[in-house]
Design a protein around this motif. Structure first.
Motif, short mmCIF file in Angstrom:
data_model
loop_
_atom_site.label_atom_id
_atom_site.label_comp_id
_atom_site.label_asym_id
_atom_site.label_seq_id
_atom_site.Cartn_x
_atom_site.Cartn_y
_atom_site.Cartn_z
N PHE A 16 0.80 -1.22 0.00
CA PHE A 16 0.00 0.00 0.00
C PHE A 16 0.83 1.27 0.00
N GLY A 97 -3.80 2.76 -2.29
CA GLY A 97 -3.24 2.30 -1.02
C GLY A 97 -3.68 3.10 0.19
N SER A 156 -7.60 -6.23 2.38
CA SER A 156 -7.52 -5.57 1.08
C SER A 156 -8.59 -6.15 0.15
N GLN A 161 -7.47 -4.28 -6.51
CA GLN A 161 -6.03 -4.27 -6.77
C GLN A 161 -5.74 -4.74 -8.20
#
Length: 269
Positions: A16, A97, A156, A161
């Protein structure tokens, strides 16, 4: 200019946080345009307890913040003055992030600076003092690392991502949601919340950054060729994107230096 950069030591932060920065320099007062790149930064002005952001190149149109701020992801250019860069410590987050360290959606801080005491309370209020007490850049980076680990939300979102990586590589936004296994509206909502802007806007900003990278590697950029190489319909389309995202034309992109390539000095009238 005295400058230090380091990557986080903690493997928990590495996905991140891109890097920590420390700068000491002597800049005369000037305004600089910061090109948009879709990233957020945590910044602490060690020289004075204030950050200033300008609505335009006219200095009377100013927004003041404390000397420790979250600079949200920018989807358009912003204007700062060089005095606040003379003694600076900063955290450069990877795209998306910063969402792991702050509870609000990143859309709430897009194109804005927000004082850290409004986000982290007493810890945000004391950060500047702690950094001033740290004797060297490495110690300051440890202060950053300890505080970020304290606020890190470990869960996450692999789909987002993946989407960030795909969009940065130039894959069209329309292809991302099916590949990520998300319905279009769900993808749009989750992406905007974590990255700070819609996928299409992020893709445009990152494409502009790829163009700027090509410009920096070229002695004399040929804009027509760059437009074709980076998927613009024609040179006029590239010029339009420069104007809308950065408020300058391609020929007006004259960065401060290769090292500070997202900083474009503004000439006084």
């Amino acid at each position: 200019m005295r400058s230090f950069t380091a990557r986080p030591l903690s493997p928990q932060l590495a996905p991140f946080v891109k890097s920590f920065h420390y700068h000491e320099a002597s800049f005369p007062f000037a305004l600089e345009r910061i090109m948009p790149n879709g990233q957020a930064h945590l910044m602490v002005n060690l020289g004075e307890d204030e950050f200033r952001c300008y609505e335009s190149a006219r200095t009377e149109q100013m927004v003041r913040n404390s000397g420790a701020v979250l600079a949200g992801p920018h989807a358009r250019s912003t204007i700062i003055d060089t005095r606040e860069q003379c003694w600076l410590a900063a955290v450069e987050f990877r795209c998306g992030g910063a969402a792991r360290f702050f509870s609000m959606p990143m859309t709430e801080v897009c194109n804005r600076m927000v004082s850290l005491d409004d986000l982290w309370g007493r810890d945000g209020m004391l950060l500047r003092e702690r950094l001033l007490e740290a004797p060297d850049p490495q110690s300051k980076f440890r202060v950053f690392e300890e505080l970020l680990l304290q606020f890190l939300e470990p869960n996450s979102d692999p789909a987002i991502q993946y989407a960030i990586s795909a969009l940065q590589s130039g894959i069209p936004p329309s292809q991302i949601a099916p590949s990520a296994g998300l319905l279009p509206r769900t993808f749009q909502r989750r992406f905007s919340s974590q990255v700070g802007m819609p996928p299409k806007r992020f893709a445009r900003v990152r494409r502009l950054q790829r163009v700027l990278g090509a410009v920096r590697r070229s002695d004399e950029p040929i804009w027509q060729v760059l437009a074709a190489d980076h998927g613009y319909a024609d040179q006029a389309h590239l010029v339009h994107e420069f104007r809308e995202l950065a408020d300058i034309t391609p020929s007006g992109y004259k960065p401060h230096s290769h090292r500070r390539s997202n900083h474009v000095p503004i000439s006084p009238d």
